[in-house]
Structure formats: C-alpha cells, structure tokens
Scaffold this active site. Sequence first.
Site, mmCIF file in Angstrom:
data_model
loop_
_atom_site.group_PDB
_atom_site.id
_atom_site.type_symbol
_atom_site.label_atom_id
_atom_site.label_comp_id
_atom_site.label_asym_id
_atom_site.label_seq_id
_atom_site.Cartn_x
_atom_site.Cartn_y
_atom_site.Cartn_z
ATOM 1 N N CYS A 75 0.829 -1.206 0.000
ATOM 2 C CA CYS A 75 0.000 0.000 0.000
ATOM 3 C C CYS A 75 0.862 1.253 0.000
ATOM 4 C CB CYS A 75 -0.970 0.010 1.179
ATOM 5 S SG CYS A 75 -0.266 0.000 2.813
ATOM 6 N N CYS A 76 0.221 2.365 -0.380
ATOM 7 C CA CYS A 76 0.877 3.664 -0.426
ATOM 8 C C CYS A 76 2.015 3.650 -1.442
ATOM 9 C CB CYS A 76 1.349 4.055 0.982
ATOM 10 S SG CYS A 76 1.771 5.796 1.177
ATOM 11 N N ILE A 77 3.247 3.969 -1.032
ATOM 12 C CA ILE A 77 4.381 4.030 -1.944
ATOM 13 C C ILE A 77 5.014 2.661 -2.189
ATOM 14 C CG2 ILE A 77 6.090 4.487 -0.140
ATOM 15 C CD1 ILE A 77 6.019 6.145 -3.623
ATOM 16 N N PRO A 109 4.062 -0.137 -3.481
ATOM 17 C CA PRO A 109 3.913 -0.827 -4.762
ATOM 18 C C PRO A 109 5.076 -0.623 -5.729
ATOM 19 C CG PRO A 109 1.797 0.042 -4.109
ATOM 20 C CD PRO A 109 2.807 0.574 -3.117
#
Length: 271
Positions: A176-178, A180
């Site tokens: 999640c968030c950055i 990936p």
Amino acid sequence: SRLLLPPSAMLASRAPALCTALRRAAPGGLASFHSSSRRCRAARVAVVLSGCGVYDGTEIHEASAVLVHLSRGGAEVQMYAPDVPQMHVIDHSKGQPAEAESRNVLVESARIARGKITSLAKLTTADHDAVIFPGGFGAAKNLSTFAVDGKDCKVNREVERVLKDFHKAGKPIGLCCISPVLAAKVLSGAEVTVGHEEEEGGKWPYAGTAGAIKELGAKHCVKEVTISFPAHVDTKNKVVTTPAFMCETALHHIFDGIGAMVKNVLKLTGK
C-alpha cells in the site's frame, strides 16, 4: 395415553438413530469431524516494516490498519524488517533531517511490533501464506532507493528475494501507499496502483509516482481510496495494492482501503 419422556430420556431413546446418522455423514466416525476442523488453519501472513514514522520509516497508521484487518480476518502474523541502517533520520516535528542521528530499521520497526520482530533475512515462503508491505517513506528510503533514484532505484536484496520467492511460490503479496514501487521494480509486468496519475489540486500529491511505475515496466491502474473498489488485484501475479496515504483524504477512508487490500490478500491464500 401417550408416554411423555423427560428431555434427557428422549435423547437417550434417540441415541441409536443419531449415531447411525453421524456414521453416514462421517464414515470415519466422530474423529473425522475433529480432524477436519484441525485442517482448517489460519492464514500465516508476514508483515514487512521499514522503520517507525512516515518520513523515514513505516507509516504507523498504515501498519496499524494492516494489523487490525489481519487480526479481524483471523490471520497469524509475524513482523519482519531488514537489519540495516536507515537512510537518514527525520525530525517529524519539523519535517527536516536530524543530522547528528542514525537509527537501525529493525530496531525502529520493533516499536510498531511491540518488540516481536524478526530480521527479514529469516523470512521464508515455507513459513507463510502471504506477505504484506505497509507504506511510508521507509519503503522508498530503507527498502529501496526509490526516493533518491526514482526509476533507476535499487531494492534491498532481502526485500527483492522475498518478493521473488513469494511470486515464484504463487503466494499473494500486498502493498500500500508508496510500497507498490517495490513490486513494480522487482516483478516484471506487475499491475499496481498508487491512486491517480494527476495531482488534482493537491488531492494526489505524489501522483508523479505513477509515471515512474510505468517507466519501471509495470502497469499502473488508476484507483480511488474512498469508493467501493479501493484496491487493485493483479490476479495473474497475485499482487494486491491500494493507494492509502498517496491521497489526501480522511483517515477512515484509508483504513477501509487497506482493509480491502488485506481482505483480497487473505482471499488469495485460499485459507
């Protein structure tokens, strides 16, 4: 007149018929019911942290949301972190580097794990059914060099090993968030989301990340945080992603989005 039996006597009188029904339902006898229940075990999920604090480690709200949703889903959780120095230390009250400080990613991650954490070098696919990476700048600073090098970044060798091993084993990976960007760099052709591809007046302040993901050779899928489908599921690669704090929105929306990611990861384990 009809003979009325007390409840206990009635059960006793029906015992032979009940036993016959149970034998038909379970040819192996009552023990087969118990052995069947033992086979239904909980999903074992590894959670990989990158420090403690959004600007130089794991985003704490995201980590907490992941852990709450895993608990609600009945998963068994073990937390891991690489035993390496942080890229740097940020004074979160000022948003600036604390020049004289240095910290260890594993030691800092132990704050979130309440001390129950293991070196990432010991994480294996044999021990877990899935792995999840919360976000925070630690994913781009300590688990990789994305914050500095963008598309030319390098990924921590243990992080790379874990991603490749879980992918090869066909076991789901949640990010999640950055975070990936880690899958985009390591898993060729993966589909991920970090939300939208335009800033839209500041609602998506890190929208430029989507372009870097495309340059890494991954497919970026536009997703929301606040509506019905806030997680993207790459069924081919078993990679599940959600934007989380890539979007400026209410905390409960981010919590729900992470819940969708966790739910899909657990579903893909088949447990």
